[in-house]
Design an enzyme around this catalytic site. Structure first.
Site, PDB file in Angstrom:
ATOM      1  N   LYS A 180       1.105  -1.360  -0.015  1.00 26.46           N
ATOM      2  CA  LYS A 180      -0.147   0.122  -0.143  1.00 26.46           C
ATOM      3  C   LYS A 180       0.640   0.900  -0.059  1.00 26.46           C
ATOM      4  CE  LYS A 180      -3.476  -2.880  -0.296  1.00 26.46           C
ATOM      5  NZ  LYS A 180      -4.527  -3.247   1.446  1.00 26.46           N
TER       6      LYS A 180
HETATM    7  C1  LIG Z   1      -5.426  -4.246   1.281  1.00 27.11           C
HETATM    8  C2  LIG Z   1      -7.130  -4.197   0.972  1.00 27.11           C
HETATM    9  C3  LIG Z   1      -7.846  -4.213   2.129  1.00 27.11           C
HETATM   10  C4  LIG Z   1      -7.682  -5.304   3.563  1.00 27.11           C
HETATM   11  O1  LIG Z   1      -6.151  -4.311   4.086  1.00 27.11           O
HETATM   12  P1  LIG Z   1      -5.379  -5.205   5.144  1.00 27.11           P
HETATM   13  O2  LIG Z   1      -4.777  -4.788   5.202  1.00 27.11           O
HETATM   14  O3  LIG Z   1      -4.905  -6.659   3.940  1.00 27.11           O
HETATM   15  O4  LIG Z   1      -6.275  -6.241   5.882  1.00 27.11           O
HETATM   16  C5  LIG Z   1      -9.088  -3.574   2.764  1.00 27.11           C
HETATM   17  N1  LIG Z   1      -9.635  -3.314   1.085  1.00 27.11           N
HETATM   18  C6  LIG Z   1      -8.758  -2.931   0.150  1.00 27.11           C
HETATM   19  C7  LIG Z   1      -9.377  -2.245  -0.958  1.00 27.11           C
HETATM   20  C8  LIG Z   1      -7.836  -3.447  -0.321  1.00 27.11           C
HETATM   21  O5  LIG Z   1      -6.105  -3.499  -0.912  1.00 27.11           O
END
Ligand SMILES: *Cc1c(COP(=O)(O)O)cnc(C)c1O
Length: 374
Positions: A180
């Site tokens: 991210k």
């Molecule tokens: C990565 C992601 C999540 C979940 O986040 P985690 O930290 O992996 O639990 C939720 N929504 C979207 C759109 C994502 O890309």
């Protein structure tokens, strides 16, 4: 293999983490509040609650907004399954509304048509980092008396009509997974506008525990006493990771600039490639791009995916429509429900995009892709 996304860790990040490892507090210490305050500088001052991952953030958001058995949550199918499954975990029913064909973000009209008397939340997703249509979604949510959630797992650092993500919905959720826009390894946060919902989110993160003397049902039990008034979970983010988050936030503006540079280069270098569609951007949006999602035309997406992977370029597909997962199929969700999302999925391919991707590596991606499509 060149990944489609990865973290950028430098000596300042390592120093921030090792400093906490030598301190008294590995968790429940001062770095957590510090991280939450630093994060609020990116959400236009909207208060933040750090949690253990982005899925926990979604679960916390829905729980704090009172989502429960029999309620309906309307969301986009072009998302990671967690946006939907966190609502299912609370006993809610998820309705998928179709998306805009250009941005792949929730189509406000489709969301409005999906509302029922049981709707509690509309959950938008800022796909690839591009903010959803928050002005329209806010109007729809307000007139229906439902809450608006922004799944901003992709979009911390993005702006919409000159307002930052984190200030655009009742509750905004973030993920700090390594791919991210910034990372704490595992981590997440919610940004919450309403003071009561904020308190509920803080409590849900820590077992639902109430400690304020004035609020205890049994205030004379003793100094050790604390009470659970509504069930919560342990979704705390440790100080070790909060310190990494603070260090990463200091680099976030540079990450945004680097991602923008790479996106501008992709836009320019891929503009003439036949059989390829490039990501759309609305004039009023200033995305911090998390993904670079191209459209591979003529039914060649799978071939292109496989040939790029074979060449060592780790492209990804984001996302299969959430209701295609067998867990939803078993509940009666059928393919064909959201045709725009399905058409988008059929062509989508995410090219490598992360701050440490070099221009030379990007040139190689572009040449390889153009060579396949030539
Ligand atoms: C990565 C992601 C999540 C979940 O986040 P985690 O930290 O992996 O639990 C939720 N929504 C979207 C759109 C994502 O890309």
């Amino acid at each position: 293999m060149l990944p489609y996304g990865r973290q950028s860790i430098d000596e300042s990040d390592i120093e921030a983490v090792t400093r906490v490892l030598r301190s008294d507090w590995l968790t429940t210490g001062p770095e957590v509040a510090g991280f939450e305050d630093d994060l609020a500088a990116w959400t236009g001052g909207t208060p933040c609650v750090a949690v253990s991952n982005g899925t926990a953030a979604l679960h916390t958001a829905y729980a704090a907004l009172g989502v429960g058995r029999g309620d309906q949550v309307v969301t986009s199918p072009v998302t990671f399954v967690a946006t939907a499954s966190a609502a299912v975990a609370l006993g809610a029913t998820v309705t998928f509304a179709d998306v805009d064909p250009q941005t792949a973000n929730l189509d406000p009209e489709a969301a409005a048509s999906a509302l029922t008397g049981r709707t509690k939340v509309i959950a938008a997703v800022d796909y690839a980092g591009h903010p959803a249509e928050y002005d329209d979604l806010t109007k729809i949510a307000e007139s229906a008396g439902v809450s608006l959630v922004a799944d901003a797992a992709h979009s911390i650092g993005s702006r919409y009509r000159d307002r930052p993500v984190g200030s655009l919905a009742d509750v905004t959720t973030f993920s700090f997974f390594p791919t991210k826009n910034l990372t704490t390894g595992e981590g997440g946060a919610v940004a919450v506008r309403d003071a009561g919902v904020l308190t509920a989110a803080r409590r849900f993160r820590t077992h639902g525990l109430v400690r304020e003397p004035a609020l205890l049902r049994d205030p004379h039990e003793g100094g050790w006493h604390q009470e659970v008034h509504a069930f919560g979970l342990n979704y705390r983010l440790p100080d070790v990771l909060a310190a990494l988050g603070r260090s990463q936030l200091r680099r976030l503006a540079a990450f945004k600039a680097r991602r923008a540079h790479l996106v501008a280069r992709y836009d320019e270098l891929l503009a003439g490639v036949a059989g390829l569609g490039l990501p759309a951007r609305r004039d009023h949006a200033d995305p911090m791009w998390h993904l670079y999602p191209v459209r591979v035309r003529d039914g060649r997406r799978r071939e292109v995916y496989e040939r790029l992977r074979a060449a060592g370029i780790g492209v990804q597909v984001n996302f299969i429509p959430a209701y295609w997962h067998p867990a939803f199929a078993d509940l009666g969700y059928r393919r064909g429900m959201c045709p725009v999302a399905e058409a988008f999925y059929a062509e989508e391919l995410s090219l490598p995009l992360y701050p440490d991707l070099t221009d030379a590596e990007q040139d190689w991606v572009v040449e390889t892709l153009a060579g396949i499509l030539r």
